[in-house]
Design a protein around this motif. Structure first.
Motif, short mmCIF file in Angstrom:
data_model
loop_
_atom_site.label_atom_id
_atom_site.label_comp_id
_atom_site.label_asym_id
_atom_site.label_seq_id
_atom_site.Cartn_x
_atom_site.Cartn_y
_atom_site.Cartn_z
N UNK A 140 -15.32 8.51 1.70
CA UNK A 140 -14.71 7.64 0.70
C UNK A 140 -15.10 6.19 0.98
N UNK A 141 -15.61 5.51 -0.03
CA UNK A 141 -16.06 4.11 0.00
C UNK A 141 -17.42 3.91 0.68
N UNK A 142 -18.07 4.99 1.15
CA UNK A 142 -19.44 4.85 1.64
C UNK A 142 -20.36 4.54 0.47
N UNK A 143 -21.48 3.89 0.77
CA UNK A 143 -22.46 3.60 -0.27
C UNK A 143 -23.21 4.87 -0.64
N UNK A 144 -23.54 5.00 -1.93
CA UNK A 144 -24.32 6.13 -2.40
C UNK A 144 -25.77 5.93 -1.94
N UNK A 145 -26.38 7.00 -1.44
CA UNK A 145 -27.72 6.91 -0.91
C UNK A 145 -28.73 6.54 -2.01
N UNK A 176 -29.28 3.28 1.99
CA UNK A 176 -29.09 4.36 2.94
C UNK A 176 -29.79 5.63 2.45
N UNK A 177 -30.24 6.44 3.40
CA UNK A 177 -30.92 7.69 3.06
C UNK A 177 -29.95 8.86 2.99
#
Length: 186
Positions: A140-145, A176-177
């Protein structure tokens, strides 16, 4: 008016569960019997126009993606960890795009223009979880790759008698990958 206008748009999208999604690739994979179709929408609004040698287009957008498909970790009856294919959560992307160009006549048939086309994006997971090793991790709230915060194309163009030459500078911010937002591999 003839040289300026406001615009807005709304579009819906659906990604149904397909045969490939429900058939396990190995004995170590199980598919959620309640797997749901992915769906979403895009909403945008902007203002564009031109005045003299200046042209512009400024817009904002929101993209909503529900029921993203992915894998979680689960133990089967024997205690072995298996992949559980299911809906892992949602994501939202908010952004703004700017295009601006200024053109001027330098001499009789010589024209010079300077331009930029830049996008700012913030794409984040909402209520989402994925598999990492044998554990399920809240993202939750991580950036979309593969969604950089900034993409910018800028340049200058010279035109003479129908021929042109351009100098272009492009910038793409880091992204991000993976959904875990891994910065250093293990």
């Amino acid at each position: 008016s003839r040289n300026n206008n406001f615009y807005a748009g709304f579009a819906q999208a659906y990604r149904p569960v397909i045969f490939k999604d429900i058939i396990p690739a190995s004995v170590y994979e199980v598919t959620d019997k309640n797997l749901k179709d992915a769906y979403g929408y895009t909403l945008e609004a902007g203002y564009r126009g031109n005045s003299g040698g200046f042209k512009w287009d400024v817009s904002v957008f929101h993209l909503d993606y529900q029921n993203r498909m992915g894998s979680l970790s689960m133990q089967n009856d024997t205690g072995a960890f298996i992949l559980y294919k299911t809906n892992i959560g949602n994501s939202e992307t908010n952004g703004a795009e700017i295009f601006a160009e200024y053109s001027v006549s330098i001499h009789n048939k010589l024209y010079l223009s300077i331009f930029t086309s830049t996008a700012f994006m913030d794409a984040r997971y909402k209520d989402a979880m994925i598999k990492s090793g044998n554990a399920n991790v809240n993202i939750d709230d991580n950036k979309v790759e593969s969604v950089p915060a900034v993409i910018s194309r800028n340049g200058i163009t010279a035109k003479l008698y129908g021929a042109s030459i351009s100098l272009l500078y492009s910038y793409t911010a880091k992204s991000f990958a993976d959904a875990l937002n891994t910065e250093k591999p293990s």
